[in-house]
Structure formats: structure tokens, C-alpha cells
Design a protein around this motif. Structure first.
Motif, PDB file in Angstrom:
ATOM      1  N   MET A   1       0.899  -1.307   0.005  1.00  0.00           N
ATOM      2  CA  MET A   1       0.104  -0.010  -0.094  1.00  0.00           C
ATOM      3  C   MET A   1       1.010   1.107  -0.085  1.00  0.00           C
ATOM      4  O   MET A   1       1.873   1.075   0.779  1.00  0.00           O
ATOM      5  CB  MET A   1      -0.872  -0.114   1.281  1.00  0.00           C
ATOM      6  CG  MET A   1      -2.107   0.894   1.238  1.00  0.00           C
ATOM      7  SD  MET A   1      -3.169   0.453   0.096  1.00  0.00           S
ATOM      8  CE  MET A   1      -3.177   1.775  -1.137  1.00  0.00           C
ATOM      9  N   GLU A   2       0.486   2.271  -0.584  1.00  0.00           N
ATOM     10  CA  GLU A   2       1.293   3.558  -0.909  1.00  0.00           C
ATOM     11  C   GLU A   2       1.057   4.356   0.453  1.00  0.00           C
ATOM     12  O   GLU A   2       0.221   4.097   1.065  1.00  0.00           O
ATOM     13  CB  GLU A   2       0.668   4.473  -1.868  1.00  0.00           C
ATOM     14  CG  GLU A   2       1.304   3.980  -3.214  1.00  0.00           C
ATOM     15  CD  GLU A   2       0.996   4.764  -4.146  1.00  0.00           C
ATOM     16  OE1 GLU A   2       1.745   5.000  -5.271  1.00  0.00           O
ATOM     17  OE2 GLU A   2      -0.277   5.451  -4.453  1.00  0.00           O
ATOM     18  N   PRO A  33      -7.754   3.343   2.251  1.00  0.00           N
ATOM     19  CA  PRO A  33      -6.748   2.550   1.932  1.00  0.00           C
ATOM     20  C   PRO A  33      -5.393   2.864   1.846  1.00  0.00           C
ATOM     21  O   PRO A  33      -4.612   2.028   2.188  1.00  0.00           O
ATOM     22  CB  PRO A  33      -7.188   1.761   0.691  1.00  0.00           C
ATOM     23  CG  PRO A  33      -8.077   2.764   0.017  1.00  0.00           C
ATOM     24  CD  PRO A  33      -8.449   3.704   1.055  1.00  0.00           C
ATOM     25  N   LEU A  34      -5.136   3.985   1.759  1.00  0.00           N
ATOM     26  CA  LEU A  34      -3.924   4.872   1.813  1.00  0.00           C
ATOM     27  C   LEU A  34      -3.320   4.581   3.218  1.00  0.00           C
ATOM     28  O   LEU A  34      -3.941   4.944   4.457  1.00  0.00           O
ATOM     29  CB  LEU A  34      -3.683   6.291   1.330  1.00  0.00           C
ATOM     30  CG  LEU A  34      -3.985   6.394  -0.032  1.00  0.00           C
ATOM     31  CD1 LEU A  34      -4.218   7.980  -0.292  1.00  0.00           C
ATOM     32  CD2 LEU A  34      -2.760   5.919  -0.676  1.00  0.00           C
ATOM     33  N   ASP A  35      -2.074   4.484   3.506  1.00  0.00           N
ATOM     34  CA  ASP A  35      -1.267   4.620   4.598  1.00  0.00           C
ATOM     35  C   ASP A  35      -0.667   5.822   5.148  1.00  0.00           C
ATOM     36  O   ASP A  35      -0.713   6.619   4.076  1.00  0.00           O
ATOM     37  CB  ASP A  35       0.109   3.626   4.473  1.00  0.00           C
ATOM     38  CG  ASP A  35       0.230   2.602   5.596  1.00  0.00           C
ATOM     39  OD1 ASP A  35      -0.602   2.733   6.795  1.00  0.00           O
ATOM     40  OD2 ASP A  35       0.977   1.864   5.562  1.00  0.00           O
TER      41      ASP A  35
END
Ligand code: UDP
Ligand code: MG
Length: 308
Positions: A1-2, A33-35
Motif C-alpha cells: 500500500m502507498e 486504504p492509503l497508509d
């Protein structure tokens, strides 16, 4: 994950920091969903800023902090934050919510879909700022764009999202006298500008006095232009020419009318004028010399007291 790193310099921001954390968490939730990682830099804060950072760090694994041994200035804090960041994208923003966090998702979109390397922001107005400060800011941008090859955008904020590649380029510029607006522009890359209207600080007070801003603008000019250094030679040439014409005039005048002692006051005026110009030029030289002196010492940009 980005992963997106949010770098936030803080100097005595105990009021603004908790409010900022709430807002930035909302943005992180929205981009789910982005870190995310939040990197707070305490730039030698004397209040409870560092305690708040520690508490946030215990509650939330996404929060990291760096605390300086004293106040090194916002530029140093930015450098430390960028260095500590590990994300694929880095957002740089102030803690006082003058940089609207809702723009982050827009920035991410532009980088992801339109192929930009950086999305930066500029204020389109300066409302809520003293008139005289806006006036001098305008003059500063006019002047520096005239005498520097690097482009300076009026109203540009430090608030921006950059790709890792650009962050690494900025970090490679490890100069001691840092002027971020110039550095971001100097490294190049494709930059998109988002515009927004000026917002008021959410809490606390601005850390910039007029005098501090004035010195900062001098830093910018000295760091990104060498035109003031050549000023002395141009003025020298001009004055030599004027002096030559005057000498011819005075010789002719004395030969025709005599009267050698008159003209004493004008002599004094000319001596003071030239003396003043010489002093000014020596002063300019001194400024550049002092920056060179500081650069050659290779002192660290900041000193870390604690980090996590
Ligand atoms: N700041 C800093 N070190 C300093 C001065 C300011 O880290 O020596 C931080 C401050 O905490 C804030 C940001 O830089 O997050 C911008 O400062 P401020 O809001 O006072 O500047 P302004 O928005 O008035 O230009
Ligand atoms: Mg501010």
C-alpha cells in the motif's frame, strides 16, 4: 500500500496541535486504504507541545516526533521532517490549519492521475495580514524575480505534496542557510499550483515578526541571487564616468573664471554620497561573506534531543 507522510513543524503550538491532529485524522480516514504517517517536529518549543506529541505517539502508531535541542527555525524543522519521512508522498504543512487539510486528497489525485511530481499551493489574497506587510511582500517578490534565475511565486506557501523523488532532491540540498521557497523551485520537476483564499490561524499566534520576515527575505535574496555582489562594479563604473565629466567641467570652469575655493559644500555632498555607496557595497560583500563563512563551518542544520 502507498504511504503518505505528513510533515508538520511546530514551535510553541500547544493550542493548535490537538486541533490539527483531529483534522488530519479525518483526512486520513477519508483516504482510507492509503497508509499515513504524521511527523511532528518540535522546533525547541518551550510549552507543552512536546508532551502532546509524546501522548499522541503513545495513542497512535502513525504519529512520530522529533524534538530539537533549541529553536533552529522552520526551515531546519522542514529539513528534519523530510529526512525522517518514509512515505512515497510527503505533505508539508503548518500546524495552525491555515493550510486546509481537505486539499490533500485533491493533491493526491493530481499527482496520481495527472502525472505531476508536486502539487503546491498559493494564497490568492492576503486578507487578515497587516497592509504594510503585504506591500513589502509584493516588493520582495518583484525584486527577487528580477535578480534571480529561480522563479518565486507570489503568495506561494510551503504547503505542498511531493513525490519521494522530489523529496530526495530537496534533501540533497544540504545547505545551512535554507530558503525553502527557493529550494523547492530550484530542484524543478512538474509542479501544479492550487489556489485558495487565506485562512486565519486556528489558535496561538504567528511566530513571525516584521523584522524576522525582513531578515528572512534578505536570506532569500542572498541564497538565490548574486546580483547585489555585482552592484558595486556597476556603480563604480557609473561614478567614474560622472567624476570624469565633472573634472573636465571644473578644469574648464577654473581656466575661464578662476575662483578655485568655491564649491566646497558640493564637494562635501559628493564625498558623503560616494562614502555611503562604498559602505553599502562593503556591507553587501559582508553579507555574502558571512553566509559563506557559516556554510564552510559545515555545522549541522539542527540537533535532535529526542525522537521516536
Ligand atoms: N514554526 C517553526 N519554527 C519557528 C517558527 C514557526 O517550526 O521558528 C512553525 C509554526 O509552528 C507553524 C509554521 O512554522 O506550524 C508557520 O508558522 P506561523 O503560523 O507562525 O507563520 P505564518 O503562518 O504566520 O506565516
Ligand atoms: Mg500560520
Amino acid at each position: 500500500m502507498e504511504k503518505i507522510s505528513v510533515v508538520v513543524p511546530c514551535f510553541n503550538e500547544q493550542e493548535a496541535l490537538p486541533l490539527f491532529y483531529i483534522e488530519i485524522c479525518k483526512v486520513a480516514d477519508l483516504l482510507k486504504p492509503l497508509d499515513f504517517e504524521f511527523i511532528f517536529i518540535s522546533d525547541g518549543s518551550k510549552d507543552n507541545t512536546i508532551q502532546i506529541m509524546k501522548k499522541l505517539n503513545e495513542q497512535d502508531p502513525r504519529v512520530h516526533y522529533v524534538s530539537f535541542s533549541r529553536n533552529f527555525g522552520k526551515e531546519a524543522a522542514i529539513y528534519a521532517g523530510l529526512k525522517k519521512s518514509t512515505g512515497d508522498y510527503v505533505v508539508l504543512m503548518d500546524v495552525d490549519l491555515q493550510d486546509p487539510p481537505c486539499l490533500i486528497s485533491k493533491m493526491y489525485d493530481s499527482i496520481k492521475n495527472d502525472g505531476y511530481d508536486c502539487v503546491a499551493t498559493r494564497r490568492v489574497n492576503r486578507e487578515g495580514e497587516p497592509r504594510i506587510r503585504s506591500f513589502f511582500a509584493k516588493c520582495f517578490y518583484k525584486l527577487i524575480n528580477q535578480i534571480s534565475d529561480t522563479e518565486f511565486v507570489d503568495g506561494a506557501r510551503d504547503y505542498r505534496m511531493m513525490k519521494r523523488q522530489m523529496v530526495d532532491a530537496v534533501l540533497e540540498m544540504s545547505e545551512y542557510n535554507r530558503f525553502s521557497k527557493g529550494i523547492f523551485s530550484w530542484v524543478g520537476f512538474e509542479v501544479k499550483w492550487l489556489e485558495y483564499v487565506n485562512e486565519q490561524r486556528i489558535a496561538g499566534e504567528t511566530k513571525w515578526s516584521f523584522w524576522k520576515l525582513f531578515l528572512y527575505s534578505l536570506d532569500g535574496i542572498i541564497a538565490f541571487s548574486t546580483v547585489p555582489l555585482s552592484m558595486a562594479s556597476y556603480m563604480g563604473i557609473l561614478l567614474c564616468f560622472v567624476a570624469f565629466v565633472l573634472i573636465l567641467f571644473i578644469i574648464a570652469k577654473t581656466l575661464i573664471w578662476g575662483d578655485p575655493t568655491s564649491g566646497w559644500p558640493s564637494l562635501i555632498c559628493i564625498i558623503s554620497l560616494i562614502g555611503g555607496l562604498q559602505m553599502l557595497c562593503i556591507g553587501v560583500l559582508g553579507h555574502y561573506l558571512s553566509r559563506t563563512y557559516l556554510e564552510t563551518k559545515k555545522r549541522p542544520i539542527y540537533i535532535v534531543k529526542e525522537e521516536k
